[in-house]
Design a protein around this motif. Structure first.
Motif, PDB file in Angstrom:
ATOM      1  N   PHE A 122     -33.821   6.974   2.920  1.00 24.02           N
ATOM      2  CA  PHE A 122     -33.034   6.336   1.857  1.00 24.02           C
ATOM      3  C   PHE A 122     -33.925   5.526   0.911  1.00 24.02           C
ATOM      4  O   PHE A 122     -34.915   4.944   1.321  1.00 24.02           O
ATOM      5  CB  PHE A 122     -31.974   5.417   2.480  1.00 24.02           C
ATOM      6  N   ASP A 123     -33.500   5.488  -0.361  1.00 24.28           N
ATOM      7  CA  ASP A 123     -34.205   4.667  -1.349  1.00 24.28           C
ATOM      8  C   ASP A 123     -33.755   3.213  -1.256  1.00 24.28           C
ATOM      9  O   ASP A 123     -34.540   2.297  -1.460  1.00 24.28           O
ATOM     10  CB  ASP A 123     -33.937   5.214  -2.758  1.00 24.28           C
ATOM     11  N   PHE A 124     -32.470   3.017  -0.969  1.00 20.21           N
ATOM     12  CA  PHE A 124     -31.898   1.675  -0.766  1.00 20.21           C
ATOM     13  C   PHE A 124     -30.908   1.760   0.385  1.00 20.21           C
ATOM     14  O   PHE A 124     -30.324   2.815   0.618  1.00 20.21           O
ATOM     15  CB  PHE A 124     -31.153   1.174  -2.016  1.00 20.21           C
ATOM     16  N   ILE A 125     -30.725   0.622   1.063  1.00 17.44           N
ATOM     17  CA  ILE A 125     -29.725   0.578   2.140  1.00 17.44           C
ATOM     18  C   ILE A 125     -28.820  -0.627   1.940  1.00 17.44           C
ATOM     19  O   ILE A 125     -29.293  -1.745   1.702  1.00 17.44           O
ATOM     20  CB  ILE A 125     -30.386   0.535   3.535  1.00 17.44           C
ATOM     21  N   ILE A 126     -27.514  -0.360   2.033  1.00 17.07           N
ATOM     22  CA  ILE A 126     -26.496  -1.412   1.947  1.00 17.07           C
ATOM     23  C   ILE A 126     -25.903  -1.586   3.345  1.00 17.07           C
ATOM     24  O   ILE A 126     -25.495  -0.606   3.978  1.00 17.07           O
ATOM     25  CB  ILE A 126     -25.343  -1.020   0.990  1.00 17.07           C
ATOM     26  N   THR A 127     -25.852  -2.829   3.819  1.00 16.68           N
ATOM     27  CA  THR A 127     -25.174  -3.105   5.089  1.00 16.68           C
ATOM     28  C   THR A 127     -23.878  -3.858   4.804  1.00 16.68           C
ATOM     29  O   THR A 127     -23.867  -4.821   4.038  1.00 16.68           O
ATOM     30  CB  THR A 127     -26.079  -3.923   6.041  1.00 16.68           C
ATOM     31  N   VAL A 128     -22.805  -3.389   5.425  1.00 16.69           N
ATOM     32  CA  VAL A 128     -21.492  -4.046   5.294  1.00 16.69           C
ATOM     33  C   VAL A 128     -21.292  -4.914   6.533  1.00 16.69           C
ATOM     34  O   VAL A 128     -21.478  -4.456   7.665  1.00 16.69           O
ATOM     35  CB  VAL A 128     -20.351  -3.002   5.198  1.00 16.69           C
ATOM     36  N   ILE A 129     -20.945  -6.178   6.295  1.00 18.74           N
ATOM     37  CA  ILE A 129     -20.668  -7.081   7.417  1.00 18.74           C
ATOM     38  C   ILE A 129     -19.268  -7.671   7.248  1.00 18.74           C
ATOM     39  O   ILE A 129     -18.695  -7.646   6.154  1.00 18.74           O
ATOM     40  CB  ILE A 129     -21.724  -8.212   7.538  1.00 18.74           C
ATOM     41  N   ALA A 130     -18.722  -8.184   8.339  1.00 17.28           N
ATOM     42  CA  ALA A 130     -17.413  -8.853   8.309  1.00 17.28           C
ATOM     43  C   ALA A 130     -17.344  -9.793   9.504  1.00 17.28           C
ATOM     44  O   ALA A 130     -18.092  -9.633  10.477  1.00 17.28           O
ATOM     45  CB  ALA A 130     -16.294  -7.822   8.367  1.00 17.28           C
ATOM     46  N   ASP A 131     -16.442 -10.770   9.435  1.00 17.05           N
ATOM     47  CA  ASP A 131     -16.265 -11.698  10.551  1.00 17.05           C
ATOM     48  C   ASP A 131     -15.849 -10.932  11.802  1.00 17.05           C
ATOM     49  O   ASP A 131     -15.086  -9.961  11.718  1.00 17.05           O
ATOM     50  CB  ASP A 131     -15.201 -12.747  10.218  1.00 17.05           C
ATOM     51  N   LEU A 132     -16.322 -11.395  12.941  1.00 15.07           N
ATOM     52  CA  LEU A 132     -16.085 -10.700  14.209  1.00 15.07           C
ATOM     53  C   LEU A 132     -14.594 -10.498  14.501  1.00 15.07           C
ATOM     54  O   LEU A 132     -14.174  -9.405  14.892  1.00 15.07           O
ATOM     55  CB  LEU A 132     -16.752 -11.474  15.354  1.00 15.07           C
ATOM     56  N   ASP A 133     -13.796 -11.559  14.290  1.00 13.56           N
ATOM     57  CA  ASP A 133     -12.351 -11.425  14.581  1.00 13.56           C
ATOM     58  C   ASP A 133     -11.683 -10.395  13.679  1.00 13.56           C
ATOM     59  O   ASP A 133     -10.791  -9.645  14.110  1.00 13.56           O
ATOM     60  CB  ASP A 133     -11.630 -12.785  14.503  1.00 13.56           C
ATOM     61  N   GLN A 134     -12.133 -10.337  12.420  1.00  9.04           N
ATOM     62  CA  GLN A 134     -11.636  -9.315  11.479  1.00  9.04           C
ATOM     63  C   GLN A 134     -11.966  -7.921  11.987  1.00  9.04           C
ATOM     64  O   GLN A 134     -11.127  -7.029  11.984  1.00  9.04           O
ATOM     65  CB  GLN A 134     -12.319  -9.489  10.115  1.00  9.04           C
ATOM     66  N   ARG A 135     -13.206  -7.734  12.397  1.00 12.02           N
ATOM     67  CA  ARG A 135     -13.675  -6.426  12.868  1.00 12.02           C
ATOM     68  C   ARG A 135     -12.848  -5.973  14.079  1.00 12.02           C
ATOM     69  O   ARG A 135     -12.400  -4.828  14.135  1.00 12.02           O
ATOM     70  CB  ARG A 135     -15.162  -6.489  13.235  1.00 12.02           C
ATOM     71  N   ILE A 136     -12.666  -6.890  15.029  1.00 15.42           N
ATOM     72  CA  ILE A 136     -11.931  -6.544  16.252  1.00 15.42           C
ATOM     73  C   ILE A 136     -10.494  -6.166  15.927  1.00 15.42           C
ATOM     74  O   ILE A 136      -9.987  -5.147  16.398  1.00 15.42           O
ATOM     75  CB  ILE A 136     -12.005  -7.702  17.281  1.00 15.42           C
ATOM     76  N   SER A 137      -9.818  -6.978  15.074  1.00 16.46           N
ATOM     77  CA  SER A 137      -8.411  -6.676  14.764  1.00 16.46           C
ATOM     78  C   SER A 137      -8.268  -5.364  13.987  1.00 16.46           C
ATOM     79  O   SER A 137      -7.333  -4.604  14.209  1.00 16.46           O
ATOM     80  CB  SER A 137      -7.739  -7.834  14.016  1.00 16.46           C
ATOM     81  N   ARG A 138      -9.227  -5.060  13.107  1.00 12.99           N
ATOM     82  CA  ARG A 138      -9.191  -3.795  12.355  1.00 12.99           C
ATOM     83  C   ARG A 138      -9.264  -2.593  13.297  1.00 12.99           C
ATOM     84  O   ARG A 138      -8.511  -1.644  13.164  1.00 12.99           O
ATOM     85  CB  ARG A 138     -10.367  -3.721  11.365  1.00 12.99           C
ATOM     86  N   HIS A 168     -31.469  -3.661   1.739  1.00 15.49           N
ATOM     87  CA  HIS A 168     -31.725  -4.093   0.361  1.00 15.49           C
ATOM     88  C   HIS A 168     -30.548  -4.890  -0.194  1.00 15.49           C
ATOM     89  O   HIS A 168     -30.718  -5.766  -1.041  1.00 15.49           O
ATOM     90  CB  HIS A 168     -31.973  -2.878  -0.536  1.00 15.49           C
ATOM     91  N   PHE A 169     -29.345  -4.534   0.274  1.00 15.40           N
ATOM     92  CA  PHE A 169     -28.120  -5.202  -0.195  1.00 15.40           C
ATOM     93  C   PHE A 169     -27.195  -5.451   0.991  1.00 15.40           C
ATOM     94  O   PHE A 169     -27.183  -4.661   1.934  1.00 15.40           O
ATOM     95  CB  PHE A 169     -27.370  -4.329  -1.218  1.00 15.40           C
ATOM     96  N   VAL A 170     -26.420  -6.552   0.897  1.00 12.85           N
ATOM     97  CA  VAL A 170     -25.437  -6.859   1.937  1.00 12.85           C
ATOM     98  C   VAL A 170     -24.097  -7.126   1.258  1.00 12.85           C
ATOM     99  O   VAL A 170     -24.034  -7.858   0.260  1.00 12.85           O
ATOM    100  CB  VAL A 170     -25.861  -8.093   2.775  1.00 12.85           C
ATOM    101  N   ILE A 171     -23.046  -6.503   1.783  1.00 12.62           N
ATOM    102  CA  ILE A 171     -21.698  -6.731   1.249  1.00 12.62           C
ATOM    103  C   ILE A 171     -20.842  -7.305   2.374  1.00 12.62           C
ATOM    104  O   ILE A 171     -20.739  -6.719   3.452  1.00 12.62           O
ATOM    105  CB  ILE A 171     -21.081  -5.421   0.695  1.00 12.62           C
ATOM    106  N   THR A 172     -20.264  -8.485   2.116  1.00 12.28           N
ATOM    107  CA  THR A 172     -19.380  -9.120   3.099  1.00 12.28           C
ATOM    108  C   THR A 172     -17.951  -8.677   2.818  1.00 12.28           C
ATOM    109  O   THR A 172     -17.426  -8.920   1.732  1.00 12.28           O
ATOM    110  CB  THR A 172     -19.494 -10.662   3.021  1.00 12.28           C
TER     111      THR A 172
END
Length: 199
Positions: A122-138, A168-172
């Motif tokens: 990859f030329d760039f990598i974006i990582t998506v993060i979220a709060d743990l409780d959000q992730r679990i409920s989803r 390279h980028f992070v999206i919450t």
């Protein structure tokens, strides 16, 4: 063609983020979805998976996901062997797809870019993060899964902190309106970087 990787842990909302990029006209390749389709369509993959897991891996031409999940969760060797069957086919499929695209960049969404040391693809990598409780409920809502099972999966995955260091980028992705704004900002940053590369 510039290839951007989109990754993140289970329940972080990678697909939601991918759809926001798609609405901006960015071609999106969802590796997991394509892998599932290839596992149903490809005669070579089917034959190899039956040899690995047994005839019951397919029920009425559909994947026996509970069987696969129980095998790979209890034995990492099964997971490695399955990946060795499926991943090269997905990579070939992606390369064919890539040739048909006409955009400044494309996004390949894949859950385990860092775990499989695929950063160089990859030329760039974006990582998506979220709060743990959000992730679990989803994931509980999506997969009808138990909290303890999801927590075990999260514990098994690379931490967000480690992924962020390599990105390279992070999206919450906690509040959708804010997520969309971050996607637009990231999209603009990527376009600027591409412009610099071309000059």
């Amino acid at each position: 063609m510039i290839i951007v990787g989109l990754t993140g842990g289970i329940g972080s909302g990678k697909t939601t983020v991918a759809n926001y990029f798609k609405s901006l006209g960015v071609p999106i390749y969802i590796a997991d979805d394509e892998a599932k389709l290839l596992m149903l369509r490809s005669k070579v993959i089917k034959r190899k998976l039956i040899a690995l897991f047994g005839e019951e891996v397919y029920i009425s031409n559909t994947l026996n996901k509970p069987l696969i999940a129980s095998k790979i969760f209890n034995n990492k060797d099964y997971l490695l062997k399955m990946n060795a069957i499926v991943h090269p086919k997905v990579a070939s499929h992606f390369n064919r797809w890539l040739k048909k695209q006409n955009a400044p960049y494309v996004i390949k969404e894949a859950a385990i870019i860092f775990e499989h040391n695929k950063e160089a693809e990859f030329d760039f990598i974006i990582t998506v993060i979220a709060d743990l409780d959000q992730r679990i409920s989803r994931v509980m809502k999506r997969d009808n899964s138990s909290k303890s099972k999801i927590e075990a999966i999260i514990k098994n995955q690379m931490s967000d902190e480690d992924k962020i260091k390599k990105s390279h980028f992070v999206i919450t992705n906690n509040i959708l309106a804010e997520t969309n704004a971050q996607v637009i900002k990231t999209h603009q940053s990527i376009l600027k970087q591409i412009k610099k590369l071309k000059n």
